[in-house]
Design a protein around this motif. Structure first.
Motif, PDB file in Angstrom:
ATOM      1  N   LEU A  85      65.360  83.017  40.336  1.00  7.21           N
ATOM      2  CA  LEU A  85      64.125  83.777  40.514  1.00  7.21           C
ATOM      3  C   LEU A  85      63.300  83.262  41.692  1.00  7.21           C
ATOM      4  CD1 LEU A  85      63.029  84.234  36.783  1.00  7.21           C
ATOM      5  CD2 LEU A  85      64.064  85.940  38.297  1.00  7.21           C
ATOM      6  N   ALA A  86      63.219  81.941  41.838  1.00  4.76           N
ATOM      7  CA  ALA A  86      62.456  81.373  42.963  1.00  4.76           C
ATOM      8  C   ALA A  86      63.116  81.707  44.295  1.00  4.76           C
ATOM      9  CB  ALA A  86      62.324  79.866  42.788  1.00  4.76           C
ATOM     10  N   ILE A  87      64.438  81.582  44.332  1.00  8.20           N
ATOM     11  CA  ILE A  87      65.175  81.881  45.561  1.00  8.20           C
ATOM     12  C   ILE A  87      65.029  83.353  45.935  1.00  8.20           C
ATOM     13  CG2 ILE A  87      67.577  82.379  46.189  1.00  8.20           C
ATOM     14  CD1 ILE A  87      66.712  79.731  47.260  1.00  8.20           C
ATOM     15  N   MET A  88      65.110  84.238  44.941  1.00  5.53           N
ATOM     16  CA  MET A  88      64.989  85.671  45.224  1.00  5.53           C
ATOM     17  C   MET A  88      63.588  86.044  45.682  1.00  5.53           C
ATOM     18  SD  MET A  88      67.369  87.399  42.247  1.00  5.53           S
ATOM     19  CE  MET A  88      67.278  89.031  42.987  1.00  5.53           C
ATOM     20  N   GLY A 129      59.256  77.681  47.098  1.00  2.45           N
ATOM     21  CA  GLY A 129      60.129  76.509  47.185  1.00  2.45           C
ATOM     22  C   GLY A 129      59.660  75.342  46.335  1.00  2.45           C
ATOM     23  N   VAL A 130      58.397  75.331  45.920  1.00  2.00           N
ATOM     24  CA  VAL A 130      57.899  74.223  45.103  1.00  2.00           C
ATOM     25  C   VAL A 130      58.570  74.205  43.732  1.00  2.00           C
ATOM     26  CG1 VAL A 130      55.675  74.234  46.287  1.00  2.00           C
ATOM     27  CG2 VAL A 130      55.946  75.556  44.183  1.00  2.00           C
ATOM     28  N   PHE A 131      59.170  75.319  43.316  1.00  2.00           N
ATOM     29  CA  PHE A 131      59.834  75.386  42.020  1.00  2.00           C
ATOM     30  C   PHE A 131      61.301  74.963  42.099  1.00  2.00           C
ATOM     31  CE2 PHE A 131      56.501  78.695  41.951  1.00  2.00           C
ATOM     32  CZ  PHE A 131      55.733  78.201  40.908  1.00  2.00           C
ATOM     33  N   LEU A 132      61.750  74.546  43.278  1.00  2.00           N
ATOM     34  CA  LEU A 132      63.160  74.221  43.487  1.00  2.00           C
ATOM     35  C   LEU A 132      63.338  72.759  43.855  1.00  2.00           C
ATOM     36  CD1 LEU A 132      64.059  77.365  45.624  1.00  2.00           C
ATOM     37  CD2 LEU A 132      64.711  76.968  43.241  1.00  2.00           C
ATOM     38  N   ASP A 143      77.944  72.363  34.103  1.00  2.00           N
ATOM     39  CA  ASP A 143      77.588  71.123  33.409  1.00  2.00           C
ATOM     40  C   ASP A 143      77.295  69.997  34.393  1.00  2.00           C
ATOM     41  OD1 ASP A 143      77.902  72.335  30.965  1.00  2.00           O
ATOM     42  OD2 ASP A 143      79.993  71.712  30.729  1.00  2.00           O
ATOM     43  N   GLU A 144      78.105  69.905  35.438  1.00  2.00           N
ATOM     44  CA  GLU A 144      77.905  68.860  36.449  1.00  2.00           C
ATOM     45  C   GLU A 144      76.573  69.048  37.164  1.00  2.00           C
ATOM     46  OE1 GLU A 144      80.133  67.082  40.454  1.00  2.00           O
ATOM     47  OE2 GLU A 144      81.026  68.738  39.330  1.00  2.00           O
ATOM     48  N   GLU A 145      76.263  70.289  37.527  1.00  2.00           N
ATOM     49  CA  GLU A 145      74.999  70.578  38.210  1.00  2.00           C
ATOM     50  C   GLU A 145      73.814  70.328  37.285  1.00  2.00           C
ATOM     51  OE1 GLU A 145      72.382  71.278  40.978  1.00  2.00           O
ATOM     52  OE2 GLU A 145      74.485  71.601  41.498  1.00  2.00           O
ATOM     53  N   GLU A 146      73.962  70.688  36.018  1.00  2.00           N
ATOM     54  CA  GLU A 146      72.878  70.499  35.064  1.00  2.00           C
ATOM     55  C   GLU A 146      72.602  69.019  34.834  1.00  2.00           C
ATOM     56  OE1 GLU A 146      71.436  72.275  30.743  1.00  2.00           O
ATOM     57  OE2 GLU A 146      73.506  72.551  31.414  1.00  2.00           O
ATOM     58  N   ASN A 147      73.665  68.221  34.730  1.00  2.00           N
ATOM     59  CA  ASN A 147      73.498  66.787  34.539  1.00  2.00           C
ATOM     60  C   ASN A 147      72.873  66.122  35.759  1.00  2.00           C
ATOM     61  OD1 ASN A 147      74.627  66.922  31.982  1.00  2.00           O
ATOM     62  ND2 ASN A 147      76.712  66.545  32.728  1.00  2.00           N
ATOM     63  N   LYS A 148      73.296  66.583  36.946  1.00  2.00           N
ATOM     64  CA  LYS A 148      72.750  65.999  38.185  1.00  2.00           C
ATOM     65  C   LYS A 148      71.300  66.407  38.369  1.00  2.00           C
ATOM     66  CE  LYS A 148      75.167  65.530  41.899  1.00  2.00           C
ATOM     67  NZ  LYS A 148      75.967  65.742  43.130  1.00  2.00           N
ATOM     68  N   GLY A 149      70.974  67.627  37.969  1.00  2.00           N
ATOM     69  CA  GLY A 149      69.614  68.109  38.186  1.00  2.00           C
ATOM     70  C   GLY A 149      68.649  67.777  37.092  1.00  2.00           C
ATOM     71  N   SER A 150      69.130  67.176  36.003  1.00  2.00           N
ATOM     72  CA  SER A 150      68.243  66.903  34.877  1.00  2.00           C
ATOM     73  C   SER A 150      67.120  65.944  35.223  1.00  2.00           C
ATOM     74  CB  SER A 150      69.055  66.354  33.698  1.00  2.00           C
ATOM     75  OG  SER A 150      69.699  65.145  34.076  1.00  2.00           O
ATOM     76  N   GLY A 151      67.375  65.086  36.215  1.00  2.00           N
ATOM     77  CA  GLY A 151      66.330  64.154  36.619  1.00  2.00           C
ATOM     78  C   GLY A 151      65.391  64.748  37.643  1.00  2.00           C
ATOM     79  N   ILE A 152      65.761  65.945  38.155  1.00  2.00           N
ATOM     80  CA  ILE A 152      64.946  66.584  39.191  1.00  2.00           C
ATOM     81  C   ILE A 152      64.263  67.835  38.673  1.00  2.00           C
ATOM     82  CG2 ILE A 152      64.991  67.553  41.521  1.00  2.00           C
ATOM     83  CD1 ILE A 152      67.588  66.040  41.998  1.00  2.00           C
ATOM     84  N   LEU A 153      65.087  68.683  38.074  1.00  2.00           N
ATOM     85  CA  LEU A 153      64.575  69.954  37.585  1.00  2.00           C
ATOM     86  C   LEU A 153      65.263  70.266  36.280  1.00  2.00           C
ATOM     87  CD1 LEU A 153      62.839  72.488  38.232  1.00  2.00           C
ATOM     88  CD2 LEU A 153      64.894  73.485  39.209  1.00  2.00           C
TER      89      LEU A 153
END
Length: 511
Positions: free
Chosen positions: A323-326, A484-487, A500-510
């Protein structure tokens, strides 16, 4: 063959503990190895699709344009140089400057028709882009793959463009423009994703810019071709652009390699090995060892035709990113497609103004190529969207001096939109994993096209009130970069391959 004391490509390939085995992503990075000529040639060949994409995207600027006209000598009393339209003049009091077949407007006598009718081909082209993106978006992630999707898209675009030369009226012509838009919708997406997945993360940003450079060259080729063809039929432009695209499809079929990342995610290990051996600088024995020794956790969902889009919207972190990207893409697309279409509103030579706009994409691509590894994605998009917005609003200023500077302001605004667009596409490929990357990028480009679909309406309104064109352009794109502040920031990050890999990597960021 390496001796028994040599260090294996992956240090944990002999262990039985799956938790210590290398992941698919790390395996691919090491198998691809150092950047080499095979990868460079593959990137060039794939990125060439952008050249033909640009031609079909902006060809309507010339084929659907209002041709210049002049008063004839026989009726000087009823036709003067101050006349702004020929619609209220006798037919024998004016004539076209060039060939009557120079555009669809002059050939089919549409010069006095409504703007809705004359703008129909361009509008349905964008509608085709929207529908084609929705229908074909996930095929590159599911059944077809990146290479076959690129081949199919280029072939559909070129054949529909070629057959459009047989159009007897605007209705048939619009139908073929719709099909052309459907095909064109996924070309840039497939090319960008495939290029980024054929190289390691160190060169991913620079290699992606090659496509932008080819798009610029394709855009630049149009005013030159149109100027040469100014005394001939508009149909020739479609012939000159569609036939080379068909030959390009043959090159894609026989010489382009499929993404090894996508093949491995699909479980097609043998094909992935064959693809890697064609592009890698790593020895074939080490590639076999690495692939056979990796641990790849299967996805918890099935990647079929539309499950990629479904899973993107079901997961909270991915739906937030989409949604943010769009939202960002809508504003960028409004100006990126709207500025060239609005050049007719400026008191400037059409061929020269289109050439200058195309040339402004060149420094934009070079700037992206030079700085992509040094800049943060979010702040760069924000900076250039604001730059584009400010100068777009400045383009509405009236006065003798300001009128002369309008083309300068327009070029700076378009330059800002181009740079934002380039970084935006690269950023999107880094935000999503391999299994849904093409679908996510397609959604992002859909937002750009959706923004562009409003630009013809604003350009038409801008003929009466410039604020409704350049003013609205500036306000919308100026606000778009804020999303972009939401990304998360992706600079320097390795690509992930599964959700799963992306979710685990991003869990500390978003989350």
């Amino acid at each position: 063959m390496a001796d028994s004391t040599s260090t294996p490509l992956l240090s944990h390939t002999q262990t039985d503990d799956k938790h210590h085995l290398p992941s698919l992503g790390s395996t691919i990075e090491k198998c691809i190895g150092d950047f080499n000529w095979n990868q460079f040639l593959q990137a060039i060949l794939v990125s060439l699709a952008w050249f033909f994409d640009a031609q079909q995207t902006f060809i309507s600027v010339f084929t659907d344009s209002q041709q210049p006209w002049h008063c004839t000598k026989t009726n000087l009393n009823s036709c003067t140089t101050n006349t702004t339209t020929m619609c209220n003049l006798p037919n024998d009091s004016w004539a076209w400057d060039g060939s009557i077949e120079g555009s669809i407007i002059s050939e089919w006598n549409l010069q006095c028709s409504s703007s809705i009718l004359t703008g129909l081909p361009a509008s349905v082209f964008f509608m085709g882009c929207l529908l084609g993106g929705l229908v074909f978006a996930t095929l590159a992630d599911s059944s077809l793959g990146r290479k076959n999707m690129l081949l199919f898209s280029c072939l559909l675009m070129s054949l529909s463009s070629l057959v459009s030369t047989l159009s007897p009226n605007i209705w048939v012509y619009s139908a073929f423009k719709f099909l052309c838009g459907c095909g064109r919708a996924t070309i840039g997406t497939s090319a960008l994703v495939l290029t980024s997945e054929l190289v390691g993360k160190k060169w991913r940003g620079q290699i992606s810019v090659i496509g932008f450079l080819f798009f610029t060259i394709g855009f630049l080729s149009l005013p030159a071709m149109a100027y040469i063809n100014r005394s001939s039929s508009w149909r020739n432009l479609y012939l000159w652009t569609s036939v080379p695209t068909i030959f390009y499809c043959i090159l894609v079929k026989f010489f382009v390699q499929e993404s090894p990342r996508w093949l491995l995610v699909q479980g097609r290990k043998e094909e992935a090995l064959a693809s890697l051996k064609c592009i890698t600088s790593t020895t074939h024995s080490n590639v076999n060892l690495a692939i056979n020794g990796m641990f790849h956790k299967e996805e918890t969902w099935n990647v079929d035709l539309y499950s990629a889009l479904k899973i993107l919207l079901q997961k909270k972190w991915s739906s937030r990113r989409v949604l943010a990207i769009m939202a960002m893409g809508f504003g960028i697309g409004l100006v990126y497609y709207g500025m060239p279409l609005g050049l007719g509103n400026l008191s400037f030579n059409l061929y020269l103004s289109v050439t200058l706009n195309a040339l402004s994409e060149l420094p934009s691509s070079l700037l992206t190529f030079t700085l992509i590894d040094k800049i943060n994605r979010r702040s760069t998009i924000l900076l250039f969207t604001i730059l584009s917005g400010v100068f777009s609003v400045m383009s509405i200023m009236e006065g003798k001096l300001w009128s002369k500077l309008q083309i300068v302001f327009e070029l700076i605004s378009f330059f800002g939109a181009c740079t934002s667009f380039n970084v935006y596409l690269i950023y999107t490929t880094e935000l999503f994993p391999t299994c849904v990357r093409n679908s996510a990028l397609s959604m992002a480009r859909q937002a750009v096209v959706f923004g562009g679909s409003f630009s013809p309406l604003l350009v038409g309104a801008g003929r009466v009130n410039k604020f409704l064109c350049y003013g609205v352009f500036g306000l919308v794109i100026g606000c778009s970069g804020v999303f972009g502040v939401f990304l998360p920031e992706t600079k320097g990050r390795a690509l992930c391959d599964t959700m799963d890999e992306e979710e685990n990597k991003g869990s500390g960021i978003l989350a």
